[in-house]
Design a protein around this motif. Structure first.
Motif, PDB file in Angstrom:
ATOM      1  N   ALA A 125       0.848  -1.193   0.000  1.00  0.00           N
ATOM      2  CA  ALA A 125       0.000   0.000   0.000  1.00  0.00           C
ATOM      3  C   ALA A 125       0.881   1.238   0.000  1.00  0.00           C
ATOM      4  CB  ALA A 125      -0.915   0.018   1.225  1.00  0.00           C
ATOM      5  N   SER A 182      -4.547   7.081  -1.457  1.00  0.00           N
ATOM      6  CA  SER A 182      -3.975   5.783  -1.115  1.00  0.00           C
ATOM      7  C   SER A 182      -4.251   4.780  -2.229  1.00  0.00           C
ATOM      8  CB  SER A 182      -4.537   5.282   0.214  1.00  0.00           C
ATOM      9  OG  SER A 182      -5.940   5.249   0.179  1.00  0.00           O
ATOM     10  N   VAL A 183      -3.331   3.852  -2.372  1.00  0.00           N
ATOM     11  CA  VAL A 183      -3.491   2.744  -3.322  1.00  0.00           C
ATOM     12  C   VAL A 183      -3.108   1.462  -2.620  1.00  0.00           C
ATOM     13  CG1 VAL A 183      -3.085   4.153  -5.376  1.00  0.00           C
ATOM     14  CG2 VAL A 183      -1.152   3.062  -4.240  1.00  0.00           C
ATOM     15  N   TYR A 184      -3.676   0.367  -3.074  1.00  0.00           N
ATOM     16  CA  TYR A 184      -3.474  -0.926  -2.427  1.00  0.00           C
ATOM     17  C   TYR A 184      -3.227  -2.010  -3.466  1.00  0.00           C
ATOM     18  CZ  TYR A 184      -5.553   1.447   1.563  1.00  0.00           C
ATOM     19  OH  TYR A 184      -5.822   2.329   2.572  1.00  0.00           O
ATOM     20  N   ALA A 185      -2.450  -2.988  -3.046  1.00  0.00           N
ATOM     21  CA  ALA A 185      -2.309  -4.195  -3.846  1.00  0.00           C
ATOM     22  C   ALA A 185      -3.605  -4.985  -3.755  1.00  0.00           C
ATOM     23  CB  ALA A 185      -1.138  -5.025  -3.342  1.00  0.00           C
ATOM     24  N   ASP A 186      -3.936  -5.678  -4.805  1.00  0.00           N
ATOM     25  CA  ASP A 186      -5.203  -6.407  -4.833  1.00  0.00           C
ATOM     26  C   ASP A 186      -5.381  -7.393  -3.671  1.00  0.00           C
ATOM     27  OD1 ASP A 186      -5.538  -6.625  -8.482  1.00  0.00           O
ATOM     28  OD2 ASP A 186      -6.087  -5.054  -7.046  1.00  0.00           O
ATOM     29  N   VAL A 244      -4.684  -7.224  -0.658  1.00  0.00           N
ATOM     30  CA  VAL A 244      -4.971  -6.617   0.651  1.00  0.00           C
ATOM     31  C   VAL A 244      -6.108  -5.614   0.582  1.00  0.00           C
ATOM     32  CG1 VAL A 244      -2.542  -6.916   1.253  1.00  0.00           C
ATOM     33  CG2 VAL A 244      -3.349  -4.663   0.513  1.00  0.00           C
ATOM     34  N   LYS A 245      -6.592  -5.335  -0.608  1.00  0.00           N
ATOM     35  CA  LYS A 245      -7.646  -4.335  -0.774  1.00  0.00           C
ATOM     36  C   LYS A 245      -8.877  -4.746   0.018  1.00  0.00           C
ATOM     37  CE  LYS A 245      -7.359  -2.644  -4.816  1.00  0.00           C
ATOM     38  NZ  LYS A 245      -7.452  -2.444  -6.283  1.00  0.00           N
ATOM     39  N   GLY A 246      -9.397  -3.810   0.782  1.00  0.00           N
ATOM     40  CA  GLY A 246     -10.565  -4.082   1.610  1.00  0.00           C
ATOM     41  C   GLY A 246     -10.236  -4.636   2.983  1.00  0.00           C
ATOM     42  N   ARG A 247      -8.976  -5.034   3.197  1.00  0.00           N
ATOM     43  CA  ARG A 247      -8.582  -5.571   4.502  1.00  0.00           C
ATOM     44  C   ARG A 247      -7.567  -4.666   5.202  1.00  0.00           C
ATOM     45  NH1 ARG A 247      -5.784 -10.165   4.805  1.00  0.00           N
ATOM     46  NH2 ARG A 247      -4.854  -9.983   2.721  1.00  0.00           N
ATOM     47  N   THR A 288      -5.629  -0.835   5.634  1.00  0.00           N
ATOM     48  CA  THR A 288      -5.825   0.607   5.466  1.00  0.00           C
ATOM     49  C   THR A 288      -4.538   1.332   5.818  1.00  0.00           C
ATOM     50  OG1 THR A 288      -8.168   0.407   6.057  1.00  0.00           O
ATOM     51  CG2 THR A 288      -7.191   2.603   6.130  1.00  0.00           C
ATOM     52  N   ARG A 343       4.052   1.970  -7.110  1.00  0.00           N
ATOM     53  CA  ARG A 343       4.065   0.597  -6.606  1.00  0.00           C
ATOM     54  C   ARG A 343       5.423  -0.060  -6.764  1.00  0.00           C
ATOM     55  NH1 ARG A 343      -1.507  -1.687  -6.805  1.00  0.00           N
ATOM     56  NH2 ARG A 343      -2.911   0.036  -7.245  1.00  0.00           N
TER      57      ARG A 343
END
Length: 128
Positions: A49, A60-64, A66-69, A71, A110
């Motif tokens: 992230a 913010s950006v997230y790797a797939d 971890v997305k939704g889990r 922050t 990333r």
């Protein structure tokens, strides 16, 4: 010399939560885009992230995986970036690294190569 110091790692059961923190020394934290990466045993380090500095709107950006889990957040007054991890899985087991992009880019990158400064890492273990 700017230093990044992670804390908060440990052993947690699957489904649990952990909160990682990274404190950065120096006066320019607010201008850094901050990222979290991780490296599992036998694997390459991977992006988790990132959050831009204010010039990038604090996006913010997230790797797939971890997305939704997970922050990511930052507190510029405390020179701290935090990774709140929930619903942890065994595949989240890794050494987690904090990193800083000091080039005032407005997008959160990333790629490891975009980050100039790195912490020493903190271990997160989620038994299967």
């Amino acid at each position: 010399q700017v230093q990044l110091v992670e804390s908060g790692g440990g052993l947690v059961q699957a489904g649990g939560s952990l909160r990682l923190s990274c404190v950065t020394s120096g006066r320019f934290f607010s201008t850094y885009t901050m990222g979290w990466f991780r490296q599992a045993p036998g694997k390459e380090r991977e992006f988790v992230a990132a959050i831009t500095y204010h010039g990038g709107g604090g996006r913010s950006v997230y790797a797939d995986p971890v997305k939704g889990r997970f922050t990511i957040s930052r507190d510029n007054a405390k020179n701290t970036v935090t990774l709140q991890m929930t619903s942890l899985k065994s595949e989240d087991t890794a050494v987690y690294y904090c990193a800083a992009d000091a080039q005032m880019r407005t997008d959160a990158g990333r790629a490891e190569s975009l980050y100039d400064l790195w912490g020493q890492g903190t271990q997160v273990t989620v038994p299967s």
